[in-house]
Design a protein around this motif. Sequence first.
Motif, PDB file in Angstrom:
ATOM      1  N   TYR A   1     -66.754 -59.303  35.515  1.00 36.01           N
ATOM      2  CA  TYR A   1     -65.914 -58.611  36.773  1.00 36.01           C
ATOM      3  C   TYR A   1     -66.652 -57.162  36.670  1.00 36.01           C
ATOM      4  O   TYR A   1     -66.621 -56.583  36.141  1.00 36.01           O
ATOM      5  N   ASP A   2     -66.951 -56.915  37.972  1.00 31.61           N
ATOM      6  CA  ASP A   2     -67.570 -55.569  38.360  1.00 31.61           C
ATOM      7  C   ASP A   2     -66.578 -54.746  38.805  1.00 31.61           C
ATOM      8  O   ASP A   2     -65.972 -54.615  39.766  1.00 31.61           O
ATOM      9  N   LYS A   3     -66.052 -53.643  37.688  1.00 32.62           N
ATOM     10  CA  LYS A   3     -64.916 -52.836  37.912  1.00 32.62           C
ATOM     11  C   LYS A   3     -65.292 -51.688  39.019  1.00 32.62           C
ATOM     12  O   LYS A   3     -64.512 -51.444  39.895  1.00 32.62           O
ATOM     13  N   ASP A   4     -66.680 -51.211  39.037  1.00 34.75           N
ATOM     14  CA  ASP A   4     -66.961 -50.390  40.018  1.00 34.75           C
ATOM     15  C   ASP A   4     -67.074 -50.774  41.683  1.00 34.75           C
ATOM     16  O   ASP A   4     -66.460 -50.262  42.530  1.00 34.75           O
TER      17      ASP A   4
ATOM     18  N   SER B   1     -65.512 -56.452  42.477  1.00 33.09           N
ATOM     19  CA  SER B   1     -66.130 -57.668  42.881  1.00 33.09           C
ATOM     20  C   SER B   1     -65.992 -58.850  41.930  1.00 33.09           C
ATOM     21  O   SER B   1     -66.318 -58.346  40.704  1.00 33.09           O
ATOM     22  N   GLN B   2     -65.968 -59.953  42.075  1.00 27.20           N
ATOM     23  CA  GLN B   2     -65.977 -61.239  41.263  1.00 27.20           C
ATOM     24  C   GLN B   2     -67.436 -61.816  41.400  1.00 27.20           C
ATOM     25  O   GLN B   2     -67.628 -62.335  42.536  1.00 27.20           O
ATOM     26  N   PRO B   3     -68.132 -62.188  40.468  1.00 29.13           N
ATOM     27  CA  PRO B   3     -69.571 -62.668  40.322  1.00 29.13           C
ATOM     28  C   PRO B   3     -68.953 -64.414  40.484  1.00 29.13           C
ATOM     29  O   PRO B   3     -67.986 -64.659  40.630  1.00 29.13           O
ATOM     30  N   THR B   4     -69.958 -65.065  41.043  1.00 29.38           N
ATOM     31  CA  THR B   4     -69.865 -66.583  41.284  1.00 29.38           C
ATOM     32  C   THR B   4     -69.123 -67.224  40.348  1.00 29.38           C
ATOM     33  O   THR B   4     -68.436 -68.064  40.946  1.00 29.38           O
ATOM     34  N   LEU B   5     -69.380 -67.141  39.222  1.00 35.58           N
ATOM     35  CA  LEU B   5     -68.709 -67.966  38.199  1.00 35.58           C
ATOM     36  C   LEU B   5     -67.608 -67.515  37.490  1.00 35.58           C
ATOM     37  O   LEU B   5     -67.161 -67.799  36.351  1.00 35.58           O
ATOM     38  N   PHE B   6     -66.946 -66.221  37.930  1.00 36.03           N
ATOM     39  CA  PHE B   6     -65.857 -65.525  37.334  1.00 36.03           C
ATOM     40  C   PHE B   6     -64.721 -66.423  37.251  1.00 36.03           C
ATOM     41  O   PHE B   6     -64.151 -67.116  38.404  1.00 36.03           O
ATOM     42  N   GLY B   7     -64.216 -66.755  36.170  1.00 37.86           N
ATOM     43  CA  GLY B   7     -62.886 -67.640  35.769  1.00 37.86           C
ATOM     44  C   GLY B   7     -63.402 -69.225  35.913  1.00 37.86           C
ATOM     45  O   GLY B   7     -62.379 -69.813  35.875  1.00 37.86           O
ATOM     46  N   ASP B   8     -64.596 -69.475  36.043  1.00 34.80           N
ATOM     47  CA  ASP B   8     -64.951 -70.887  36.375  1.00 34.80           C
ATOM     48  C   ASP B   8     -64.774 -71.497  34.719  1.00 34.80           C
ATOM     49  O   ASP B   8     -65.261 -71.105  33.788  1.00 34.80           O
ATOM     50  N   ALA B   9     -64.075 -72.420  34.564  1.00 33.53           N
ATOM     51  CA  ALA B   9     -63.608 -73.044  33.286  1.00 33.53           C
ATOM     52  C   ALA B   9     -64.827 -73.803  32.696  1.00 33.53           C
ATOM     53  O   ALA B   9     -64.993 -73.526  31.607  1.00 33.53           O
TER      54      ALA B   9
ATOM     55  N   LEU C   1     -82.325 -67.281   8.299  1.00 29.30           N
ATOM     56  CA  LEU C   1     -83.803 -67.364   8.746  1.00 29.30           C
ATOM     57  C   LEU C   1     -84.055 -66.257   9.640  1.00 29.30           C
ATOM     58  O   LEU C   1     -85.165 -65.977  10.099  1.00 29.30           O
ATOM     59  N   GLY C   2     -83.185 -65.312   9.652  1.00 27.37           N
ATOM     60  CA  GLY C   2     -83.494 -63.849  10.092  1.00 27.37           C
ATOM     61  C   GLY C   2     -83.199 -64.118  11.752  1.00 27.37           C
ATOM     62  O   GLY C   2     -83.439 -63.452  12.556  1.00 27.37           O
ATOM     63  N   ILE C   3     -82.400 -65.126  12.296  1.00 28.63           N
ATOM     64  CA  ILE C   3     -81.902 -65.425  13.631  1.00 28.63           C
ATOM     65  C   ILE C   3     -80.345 -65.079  13.680  1.00 28.63           C
ATOM     66  O   ILE C   3     -79.714 -65.627  13.114  1.00 28.63           O
ATOM     67  N   SER C   4     -80.051 -64.065  14.205  1.00 31.30           N
ATOM     68  CA  SER C   4     -78.721 -63.558  14.388  1.00 31.30           C
ATOM     69  C   SER C   4     -78.120 -63.252  15.815  1.00 31.30           C
ATOM     70  O   SER C   4     -79.109 -62.969  16.666  1.00 31.30           O
ATOM     71  N   MET C   5     -76.612 -63.600  15.745  1.00 28.87           N
ATOM     72  CA  MET C   5     -76.198 -63.340  17.119  1.00 28.87           C
ATOM     73  C   MET C   5     -75.833 -61.901  17.446  1.00 28.87           C
ATOM     74  O   MET C   5     -75.150 -61.439  16.347  1.00 28.87           O
ATOM     75  N   GLU C   6     -76.042 -61.016  18.305  1.00 28.61           N
ATOM     76  CA  GLU C   6     -75.982 -59.708  18.536  1.00 28.61           C
ATOM     77  C   GLU C   6     -74.896 -59.159  19.599  1.00 28.61           C
ATOM     78  O   GLU C   6     -74.618 -60.517  20.417  1.00 28.61           O
ATOM     79  N   ARG C   7     -74.255 -58.303  19.782  1.00 34.60           N
ATOM     80  CA  ARG C   7     -73.776 -57.973  21.068  1.00 34.60           C
ATOM     81  C   ARG C   7     -74.033 -56.510  21.550  1.00 34.60           C
ATOM     82  O   ARG C   7     -74.081 -55.583  20.868  1.00 34.60           O
ATOM     83  N   VAL C   8     -74.228 -56.376  22.768  1.00 38.96           N
ATOM     84  CA  VAL C   8     -74.564 -55.024  23.365  1.00 38.96           C
ATOM     85  C   VAL C   8     -73.300 -54.150  23.240  1.00 38.96           C
ATOM     86  O   VAL C   8     -72.180 -54.645  23.909  1.00 38.96           O
ATOM     87  N   ILE C   9     -73.176 -53.208  22.433  1.00 37.74           N
ATOM     88  CA  ILE C   9     -72.122 -52.465  22.098  1.00 37.74           C
ATOM     89  C   ILE C   9     -71.695 -50.982  22.861  1.00 37.74           C
ATOM     90  O   ILE C   9     -70.828 -50.710  22.692  1.00 37.74           O
ATOM     91  N   ASP C  10     -73.034 -50.639  23.510  1.00 42.55           N
ATOM     92  CA  ASP C  10     -72.844 -49.516  24.156  1.00 42.55           C
ATOM     93  C   ASP C  10     -71.923 -49.608  25.493  1.00 42.55           C
ATOM     94  O   ASP C  10     -72.379 -50.327  26.331  1.00 42.55           O
ATOM     95  N   LYS C  11     -70.896 -49.156  25.583  1.00 46.02           N
ATOM     96  CA  LYS C  11     -69.898 -49.252  26.490  1.00 46.02           C
ATOM     97  C   LYS C  11     -70.454 -48.891  28.003  1.00 46.02           C
ATOM     98  O   LYS C  11     -70.092 -49.200  29.006  1.00 46.02           O
ATOM     99  N   ASP C  12     -71.457 -47.822  27.820  1.00 44.52           N
ATOM    100  CA  ASP C  12     -71.897 -47.371  29.142  1.00 44.52           C
ATOM    101  C   ASP C  12     -73.278 -48.039  29.744  1.00 44.52           C
ATOM    102  O   ASP C  12     -73.891 -47.914  30.928  1.00 44.52           O
ATOM    103  N   ALA C  13     -73.730 -49.091  28.862  1.00 44.92           N
ATOM    104  CA  ALA C  13     -74.678 -49.778  29.231  1.00 44.92           C
ATOM    105  C   ALA C  13     -74.617 -50.895  30.358  1.00 44.92           C
ATOM    106  O   ALA C  13     -73.429 -51.348  30.584  1.00 44.92           O
ATOM    107  N   GLU C  14     -75.482 -51.179  31.174  1.00 43.38           N
ATOM    108  CA  GLU C  14     -75.051 -52.045  32.380  1.00 43.38           C
ATOM    109  C   GLU C  14     -74.795 -53.492  31.759  1.00 43.38           C
ATOM    110  O   GLU C  14     -73.968 -53.982  32.471  1.00 43.38           O
TER     111      GLU C  14
END
Length: 249
Positions: free
Chosen positions: A65-68, A71-79, A108-121
């Motif tokens: 969801y785009d707070k600014d 608006s709701q993107p195309t698949l917002f809430g799509d199950a 094997l050196g392949i890890s799941m990460e997450r963008v933690i910077d709250k100000d990042a797009e």
Amino acid sequence: GVTGIHRESNTVDDVIKGVTLTLLSSGESGKLTVSRDTEPVIAKVETFVEKFNNVMTFFHNSQKYDKDAKSQPTLFGDATATRINSNLSRVIGNMVQDVDSLSYLSDLGISMERVIDKDAEDAGKRFLELDAAKFEAALTENPEDVVKFFTRNEENKKGFATRMIDLLSSFTDPASGLISVGTSSLQTKIDGIDKQVIRMEDRQQSSEDRLRKQFQSLEGLVGQYKATGDQLTAQLTGLANLNRQASNG
């Protein structure tokens, strides 16, 4: 000490399994060293990581969801989209059993990460990160385990790549796949909405026709009343004139 090998060409690919020899000269002895070429494997893994991250970006942009803009993107809430996204993320973290030196992609050196910077797009977006040096070390030290980790295909003990293929097939199967079922469900809803629109339009048209008939009836009645009123007015006027004439006489 290898003797008795005769071929019609200088290419020999059926003496050492997995090795192709290209003979350049004769009459000289030499030392043959065979080493594993890890670059093509690493390149394939890098491609997988890139494509997986593209999919994660697609889901992030299509569901967040785009707070600014409010608006709701195309698949917002799509199950269906949410389920696919969750299953893809889950399979990355699943354990592969009975491989001696490896259990998870992170080994094997392949890890799941997450963008933690709250100000990042793209704040909150999940993505894969590859440590190429760690992957190459595992491939060099335990190549059989790496192959087994990815390609094992037993009933209850499947490798990562085998699981991923099965999962993608469950998404894309044209008859029973998650995308096909989800698309059919959406089409059913669209058809239902279209029918509701038609029914509402029919009711609206019926109401309009009824109101027009009522209006026409009222208009005719008003015309009759007007004619009657005009006739009464004329009669009253005539009576008034008679009264004046009688008075004058």
